[in-house]
Design an enzyme around this catalytic site. Structure first.
Site, PDB file in Angstrom:
ATOM      1  N   CYS A  81       0.825  -1.221   0.000  1.00 43.48           N
ATOM      2  CA  CYS A  81       0.000   0.000   0.000  1.00 43.48           C
ATOM      3  C   CYS A  81       0.850   1.258   0.000  1.00 43.48           C
ATOM      4  CB  CYS A  81      -0.926   0.000   1.196  1.00 43.48           C
ATOM      5  SG  CYS A  81      -1.751  -1.575   1.429  1.00 43.48           S
ATOM      6  N   HIS A 114      -9.366   3.104  -1.930  1.00 43.23           N
ATOM      7  CA  HIS A 114      -7.981   2.678  -1.748  1.00 43.23           C
ATOM      8  C   HIS A 114      -7.500   1.804  -2.902  1.00 43.23           C
ATOM      9  CE1 HIS A 114      -4.284   1.461  -0.028  1.00 43.23           C
ATOM     10  NE2 HIS A 114      -4.702   0.499   0.776  1.00 43.23           N
TER      11      HIS A 114
END
Ligand SMILES: [Zn+2]
Lengths: 390, 131
Positions: free
Chosen positions: A87, A336
């Site tokens: 991420c 996301h």
């Protein structure tokens, strides 16, 4: 010593969400066009590109994404490198861009990130995300990404008395901010009661504690002091950057209610910038889960360990609070798309700092901090940015 | 398997599969290490040997996985926890014998003991149950 040559002169993102019918390369090109040609920066000026994508191999069966994406976006030929740190892929790409400018190797570079996640099943996405944990020793027993943060939540609850309701308040705030953001995946406020809906993903984390599965892309142009003036009167300077790593296995860490890489990366960035948490007007932190925002707000030194939840309850982290956090909605409400996230966070800071955040504009916006975090917290990048006239 | 051989990740996983858990042990300082590491967290040595453990420890953290990866879908919901073994090292495994409907009744610090679980995925997992 603060960095003194890296300027952000444009930044843009696509809408985040389930972008049906839009492929990885198309959303990437859209973000790049917005950040270059549409912003008055000719594509011919871009000398190199640093691209964040996490796991397109599993999500869209595509590796070697940097040249592929650049070609489609009309930037074929320049050096193009893909950066992967789960991420935190986007922020590690950004750091490479910062180093490229600071070193003097290039005057103007593109930093961009993208991920297409909604074309496979939720279980398949869960499996892909689990690859950000240690496959042999964590994923092998069925630990998932939400599970990692579920364990961090259990540790935080045990140590500080944090409750499920405390976490739900982070979601309520995220949705409140996201409701004003036309690029957010969720543009709807939710009540505390709704945020507490007991649909567990990984106990104690419920559906509304988790950031969604999203598609999207974001792009930034970085340039030197000399070139910056050609593009804008109001560049944003990146004054500090820090990155740290930690053990992949959560079980190898002494502390589960804090992420050591976040502490280290933020301290390094503060030191480089010659600034401290009290100098920050706001932060954009990696709220992949509600508990992650609470812990990050403590790890970056905004609040004492164990007091992050109280700061949310007291409205300190709200858009009109003393220390706004994720004023545009964060990962939780905006979405996301993993490889895009770190770049999008920098875009948010850029837009807030130059006063271009529309309905999400916070009142005090001279200096901001971004915190982007990878996998189980094994990578963390923190950047501190200041508007050039501030 | 030869206990005298230099420990490898593959052999470590094989020991679990055979329900005969072995940990790494630092030859230089005696630290017990699991999951495997190429370097001792305590002294920095890279010389490792096999050791066995008592199998007892305490619960440090846990979660109940409801949304599982593809390969574990049929097993959900299930517990995953971090256990600190009495030898000092911390390890991730499944928890057995805890009610998945009542995780709020599980306390950190609870004593647990090593066991194994056969997943529908065909693999054997390291697991712990109440002591
Ligand atoms: Zn040692």
């Amino acid at each position: 010593m603060p960095l003194n040559n890296t300027n952000i002169v444009s930044g843009a993102q696509t809408k985040f969400g389930a972008l049906k019918g839009i492929s990885l390369r198309e959303m990437f090109a859209e973000a790049v066009d917005k950040a270059t040609a549409d912003a008055g920066i000719p594509k011919e000026d871009i000398q190199a590109a640093f691209i964040g994508t996490f796991i397109p191999e599993m999500l869209v069966h595509q590796g070697h994404t940097a040249p592929l994406l650049l070609d489609f976006a009309g930037l074929k030929g320049i050096p193009a490198t893909r950066h992967e740190a789960a991420c935190a892929s986007g922020a590690t790409a950004l750091r490479a861009g910062i180093m490229a400018i600071e070193s003097g190797l290039y005057d103007t570079v593109l930093v961009a990130g993208a991920e297409k996640m909604t074309s496979v099943s939720t279980n398949k996405v869960t499996e892909a995300l689990a690859a950000a944990a240690d496959d042999d020793f964590e994923s092998a027993v069925g630990l998932t990404f939400p599970g990692v943060f579920g364990m961090a939540a259990v540790a935080h609850m045990d140590k500080y008395g944090t409750t499920e309701e405390d976490m739900a308040r982070v979601a309520v705030k995220a949705h409140k901010n996201g409701a004003k953001n036309p690029l957010a995946q969720f543009q709807k406020e939710i009540t505390l009661e709704k945020a507490m809906t007991p649909r567990y993903i990984a106990w104690p984390l419920k559906l509304f504690d988790c950031s969604p599965i999203s598609d999207g892309a974001a792009a930034l142009v970085l340039t030197s002091n000399e070139k910056a003036k050609e593009y804008t009167d109001l560049p944003v300077k990146i004054v500090g950057t820090g990155q740290a790593s930690a053990s992949m296995n959560l079980c190898d860490r002494d502390q589960l209610a804090s992420f050591e890489a976040s502490v280290k990366a933020s301290r390094a960035a503060y030191e480089m910038a010659g600034l401290s948490p009290k100098d920050m007007d706001f932060a954009v932190v990696h709220d992949c889960f509600t508990i992650a925002e609470i812990i990050a707000s403590e790890d970056i030194g905004f609040f004492e360990p164990g007091t992050g939840a109280k700061a949310v309850e007291d409205g300190i982290t709200a858009m009109d609070g003393d220390k706004p956090i994720n004023p545009m909605g964060g990962l939780k409400a905006v979405g996301h798309p993993v490889g895009a996230t770190g770049v999008k966070q920098a875009v948010v800071i850029y837009r807030e700092l130059i006063g271009d955040a529309g309905a999400n504009q916070i009142p005090k916006h001279d200096v901001g901090l971004m915190h982007n975090f990878g996998g189980t917290g094994a990578t963390c990048v923190v950047n501190i940015m200041r508007r050039s006239d501030a | 398997m030869n206990d005298e051989s230099k420990p490898t990740v593959e052999a470590y996983k094989q020991y679990i599969e055979s329900e005969d858990f072995h940990a790494y042990k630092c030859v230089d300082c005696g630290a017990v290490i699991a999951p495997p590491s190429g370097t001792c967290y305590a002294c920095g040595s890279n010389k490792m040997e096999w050791t066995t453990v008592k199998g007892t420890g305490k619960l440090v953290a846990f979660t109940v996985i409801h949304i599982a990866p593809e390969a574990f879908k049929a097993e959900a919901p299930y517990y995953v926890g971090i256990i600190e073994l009495d030898e000092g090292t911390r390890i991730t495994g499944r928890l057995k014998g805890f009610d998945t409907n009542h995780p709020e009744e599980v306390s950190l610090g609870s004593r647990v003991v090593l066991d194994y679980e056969h997943g529908e995925s065909g693999n054997t997992y390291l697991a712990f149950r109440p002591e």
